[in-house]
Scaffold this motif. Structure first.
Motif, PDB file in Angstrom:
ATOM      1  N   THR A 134       0.823  -1.211   0.000  1.00 53.96           N
ATOM      2  CA  THR A 134       0.000   0.000   0.000  1.00 53.96           C
ATOM      3  C   THR A 134       0.858   1.262   0.000  1.00 53.96           C
ATOM      4  OG1 THR A 134      -0.251   0.044   2.417  1.00 53.96           O
ATOM      5  CG2 THR A 134      -1.895  -1.194   1.150  1.00 53.96           C
ATOM      6  N   ASP A 135       2.163   1.117   0.117  1.00 60.76           N
ATOM      7  CA  ASP A 135       3.116   2.229   0.015  1.00 60.76           C
ATOM      8  C   ASP A 135       3.936   2.038  -1.264  1.00 60.76           C
ATOM      9  OD1 ASP A 135       5.191   4.045   0.150  1.00 60.76           O
ATOM     10  OD2 ASP A 135       5.935   3.383   2.100  1.00 60.76           O
ATOM     11  N   PRO A 136       3.685   2.826  -2.316  1.00 66.93           N
ATOM     12  CA  PRO A 136       4.426   2.644  -3.570  1.00 66.93           C
ATOM     13  C   PRO A 136       5.935   2.826  -3.423  1.00 66.93           C
ATOM     14  CG  PRO A 136       2.505   4.047  -3.909  1.00 66.93           C
ATOM     15  CD  PRO A 136       2.656   3.874  -2.429  1.00 66.93           C
ATOM     16  N   ALA A 137       6.360   3.666  -2.483  1.00 64.88           N
ATOM     17  CA  ALA A 137       7.797   3.868  -2.299  1.00 64.88           C
ATOM     18  C   ALA A 137       8.474   2.581  -1.831  1.00 64.88           C
ATOM     19  CB  ALA A 137       8.038   4.992  -1.292  1.00 64.88           C
ATOM     20  N   ARG A 138       7.793   1.829  -0.978  1.00 66.74           N
ATOM     21  CA  ARG A 138       8.374   0.553  -0.547  1.00 66.74           C
ATOM     22  C   ARG A 138       8.372  -0.454  -1.695  1.00 66.74           C
ATOM     23  NH1 ARG A 138       7.174   2.222   4.697  1.00 66.74           N
ATOM     24  NH2 ARG A 138       8.660   1.465   6.255  1.00 66.74           N
ATOM     25  N   MET A 139       7.453  -0.311  -2.631  1.00 65.40           N
ATOM     26  CA  MET A 139       7.464  -1.211  -3.782  1.00 65.40           C
ATOM     27  C   MET A 139       8.657  -0.937  -4.694  1.00 65.40           C
ATOM     28  SD  MET A 139       5.178  -3.530  -3.568  1.00 65.40           S
ATOM     29  CE  MET A 139       4.385  -4.150  -5.061  1.00 65.40           C
ATOM     30  N   ASP A 177       3.667   7.053  -6.948  1.00 61.59           N
ATOM     31  CA  ASP A 177       3.826   7.627  -5.614  1.00 61.59           C
ATOM     32  C   ASP A 177       3.522   9.126  -5.624  1.00 61.59           C
ATOM     33  OD1 ASP A 177       4.844   7.217  -2.783  1.00 61.59           O
ATOM     34  OD2 ASP A 177       6.252   8.738  -3.461  1.00 61.59           O
ATOM     35  N   ALA A 178       4.039   9.817  -6.627  1.00 60.49           N
ATOM     36  CA  ALA A 178       3.793  11.257  -6.743  1.00 60.49           C
ATOM     37  C   ALA A 178       2.315  11.547  -7.005  1.00 60.49           C
ATOM     38  CB  ALA A 178       4.655  11.842  -7.855  1.00 60.49           C
ATOM     39  N   ASP A 179       1.672  10.725  -7.833  1.00 64.04           N
ATOM     40  CA  ASP A 179       0.249  10.921  -8.133  1.00 64.04           C
ATOM     41  C   ASP A 179      -0.615  10.731  -6.885  1.00 64.04           C
ATOM     42  OD1 ASP A 179       0.881  11.402 -10.750  1.00 64.04           O
ATOM     43  OD2 ASP A 179       0.295   9.408 -11.475  1.00 64.04           O
ATOM     44  N   ILE A 180      -0.311   9.694  -6.111  1.00 61.90           N
ATOM     45  CA  ILE A 180      -1.102   9.450  -4.906  1.00 61.90           C
ATOM     46  C   ILE A 180      -0.856  10.539  -3.874  1.00 61.90           C
ATOM     47  CG2 ILE A 180      -1.470   7.855  -2.973  1.00 61.90           C
ATOM     48  CD1 ILE A 180      -0.944   5.562  -4.872  1.00 61.90           C
ATOM     49  N   GLU A 181       0.363  11.015  -3.794  1.00 61.98           N
ATOM     50  CA  GLU A 181       0.649  12.124  -2.875  1.00 61.98           C
ATOM     51  C   GLU A 181      -0.184  13.352  -3.237  1.00 61.98           C
ATOM     52  OE1 GLU A 181       4.511  14.109  -0.718  1.00 61.98           O
ATOM     53  OE2 GLU A 181       4.756  13.293  -2.732  1.00 61.98           O
ATOM     54  N   GLU A 182      -0.326  13.619  -4.532  1.00 62.16           N
ATOM     55  CA  GLU A 182      -1.141  14.749  -4.980  1.00 62.16           C
ATOM     56  C   GLU A 182      -2.614  14.533  -4.629  1.00 62.16           C
ATOM     57  OE1 GLU A 182      -2.174  17.164  -9.140  1.00 62.16           O
ATOM     58  OE2 GLU A 182      -0.547  15.691  -9.079  1.00 62.16           O
ATOM     59  N   ILE A 183      -3.105  13.300  -4.825  1.00 61.61           N
ATOM     60  CA  ILE A 183      -4.488  12.986  -4.471  1.00 61.61           C
ATOM     61  C   ILE A 183      -4.702  13.159  -2.963  1.00 61.61           C
ATOM     62  CG2 ILE A 183      -6.170  11.100  -4.307  1.00 61.61           C
ATOM     63  CD1 ILE A 183      -5.002  10.039  -6.957  1.00 61.61           C
ATOM     64  N   ALA A 184      -3.752  12.682  -2.157  1.00 64.43           N
ATOM     65  CA  ALA A 184      -3.880  12.766  -0.698  1.00 64.43           C
ATOM     66  C   ALA A 184      -3.863  14.212  -0.217  1.00 64.43           C
ATOM     67  CB  ALA A 184      -2.764  11.976  -0.033  1.00 64.43           C
ATOM     68  N   GLU A 185      -3.043  15.028  -0.856  1.00 72.05           N
ATOM     69  CA  GLU A 185      -2.936  16.426  -0.427  1.00 72.05           C
ATOM     70  C   GLU A 185      -4.224  17.203  -0.658  1.00 72.05           C
ATOM     71  OE1 GLU A 185       0.473  17.839  -2.505  1.00 72.05           O
ATOM     72  OE2 GLU A 185       1.903  17.076  -1.006  1.00 72.05           O
ATOM     73  N   ALA A 189      -6.324  17.752   6.102  1.00 75.26           N
ATOM     74  CA  ALA A 189      -5.611  16.933   7.082  1.00 75.26           C
ATOM     75  C   ALA A 189      -6.553  16.342   8.126  1.00 75.26           C
ATOM     76  CB  ALA A 189      -4.519  17.761   7.757  1.00 75.26           C
ATOM     77  N   GLU A 190      -7.548  17.125   8.553  1.00 78.56           N
ATOM     78  CA  GLU A 190      -8.467  16.656   9.588  1.00 78.56           C
ATOM     79  C   GLU A 190      -9.403  15.548   9.095  1.00 78.56           C
ATOM     80  OE1 GLU A 190     -10.284  20.476   7.825  1.00 78.56           O
ATOM     81  OE2 GLU A 190      -8.298  19.695   8.371  1.00 78.56           O
ATOM     82  N   ASN A 191      -9.451  15.359   7.773  1.00 79.58           N
ATOM     83  CA  ASN A 191     -10.318  14.322   7.204  1.00 79.58           C
ATOM     84  C   ASN A 191      -9.549  13.043   6.849  1.00 79.58           C
ATOM     85  OD1 ASN A 191     -11.676  17.097   6.257  1.00 79.58           O
ATOM     86  ND2 ASN A 191     -13.259  15.532   6.465  1.00 79.58           N
ATOM     87  N   ARG A 192      -8.270  13.021   7.070  1.00 82.59           N
ATOM     88  CA  ARG A 192      -7.469  11.851   6.691  1.00 82.59           C
ATOM     89  C   ARG A 192      -7.509  10.793   7.793  1.00 82.59           C
ATOM     90  NH1 ARG A 192      -2.013  14.563   4.041  1.00 82.59           N
ATOM     91  NH2 ARG A 192      -3.096  16.192   2.863  1.00 82.59           N
ATOM     92  N   ALA A 205      -1.062   4.799   5.290  1.00 83.89           N
ATOM     93  CA  ALA A 205      -1.248   5.885   6.251  1.00 83.89           C
ATOM     94  C   ALA A 205       0.084   6.510   6.632  1.00 83.89           C
ATOM     95  CB  ALA A 205      -1.965   5.362   7.492  1.00 83.89           C
ATOM     96  N   ASN A 206       1.093   5.688   6.841  1.00 85.57           N
ATOM     97  CA  ASN A 206       2.419   6.182   7.212  1.00 85.57           C
ATOM     98  C   ASN A 206       3.033   7.017   6.101  1.00 85.57           C
ATOM     99  OD1 ASN A 206       5.619   5.433   7.069  1.00 85.57           O
ATOM    100  ND2 ASN A 206       4.931   5.673   9.190  1.00 85.57           N
ATOM    101  N   ARG A 207       2.851   6.598   4.871  1.00 89.74           N
ATOM    102  CA  ARG A 207       3.467   7.293   3.732  1.00 89.74           C
ATOM    103  C   ARG A 207       2.754   8.610   3.411  1.00 89.74           C
ATOM    104  NH1 ARG A 207       5.073  10.252   0.900  1.00 89.74           N
ATOM    105  NH2 ARG A 207       5.850  10.130  -1.264  1.00 89.74           N
TER     106      ARG A 207
END
Length: 306
Positions: A134-139, A177-185, A189-192, A205-207
């Motif tokens: 679930t963490d693309p960076a670890r993949m 990883d960059a695409d998901i980071e953009e989606i998450a941003e 923050a209070e809704n994550r 969640a950690n990433r």
């Protein structure tokens, strides 16, 4: 020609034909067995046609509980390399993996090499969490581990042949990883805050700075069962946090998540995610990369205020 000389010639001919068959057949093709379909997709992306890849876990299966046939068990014992997730994920394959090891087959358990996290809560608290995909960076790190093992176990020729595809796949994972980071941003923050079917999104969640506030199954495995008290406690947590969506795994029945939704005095939706298995190739999660993008967007749609 004497009978003895004739028989000798026939024997030599048969021996030559046998030698040619052995050299030209599929016996020389490296054999790789992969336990989960998520890692199977990664390995296929790396090796292409340079090796025979057998993926044990069928689409839309549960990695905690799937089983294999006698033929597949035999393929494990004959493989040049077995690539597994490890960290206790493939609960139904432990005996098969031990048998393969006893036959001298190397079993690469990728999860042990990617700085695994521990479960923070629930019945599995303190144990290693196997859901690192679930963490693309670890993949990206997993790709390095796999390509290194392919070189060690099968040879430098294969490692050199797959170098371009490995480099390309790493770039795709970095873009993911960059695409998901953009989606998450885009999610405040209070809704994550995540409530899931079981504890499967710790690495995500950690990433990407989410908080996992609870799970319907208070464990890292789908084989666990919640008590009435567990559901009641989680219902109160969901109410207090004002979580609008509960995420259930697409390969599991959603009855428990729906039961929890019924317990909460809020308008809570239940949204399926492709968290532990790929779909068929033409589905929404036909590849690992498709699965991750689909899940990230579904999480954003479920948590962004309407």
């Amino acid at each position: 020609m004497s009978t003895r000389h004739h028989l000798t010639a026939v024997a030599l001919t048969l021996a030559t034909l046998g030698s040619l068959t052995a050299c030209s057949g599929s016996d020389d093709e490296p054999s790789i067995v992969v336990t989960t379909n998520i890692l199977g997709d990664v390995v296929h992306s790396l090796v292409g046609d340079h090796a025979a890849v057998t993926v044990l876990m069928k689409p839309n299966s549960d990695p905690h509980s799937f089983g294999i046939s006698a033929k597949e068990a035999g393929a494990m014992e004959d493989a040049d390399l077995i690539i597994g997730n490890g960290l206790g994920l493939e609960e139904g394959l432990s005996a098969n993996l031990d048998n393969a090891r006893s036959e001298g087959v190397r079993v690469l358990e990728v999860g042990e090499h990617i700085d695994p996290l521990e479960y923070a809560s629930g019945g599995s608290a303190g144990a290693p969490d196997p859901h690192f995909w679930t963490d693309p960076a670890r993949m990206v790190a997993a790709v390095d581990v796999i390509t290194s093992a392919l070189g060690e176990e099968i040879g430098d020729d294969l490692a050199e042949a797959i170098e371009p595809s490995a480099a390309s796949y790493r770039r795709q994972l970095e873009d993911l990883d960059a695409d998901i980071e953009e989606i998450a941003e885009a999610i405040p923050a209070e809704n994550r805050k995540l409530v899931t079917n079981h504890h499967v999104f710790g690495y995500f969640a950690n990433r990407f700075d989410f908080e996992v506030i609870g799970a319907v199954l208070p464990s890292g495995t789908t084989l666990a069962s919640p008590s009435a008290a567990d559901l009641e406690e989680l219902a109160r947590t969901v109410e207090d946090a004002g979580v609008p969506t509960i995420f259930a795994d697409s390969s599991q029945p959603q009855k428990l998540a729906e039961a929890l939704s019924d317990e909460v005095d809020l308008d809570v939706e239940v949204t399926p995610l492709f968290s532990e298995s790929l779909t068929e190739a033409d589905g929404e999660a036909g590849t690992y990369i498709d699965m991750q993008r689909t899940n990230a967007q579904a999480i954003a749609d479920g948590l962004v205020p309407r």
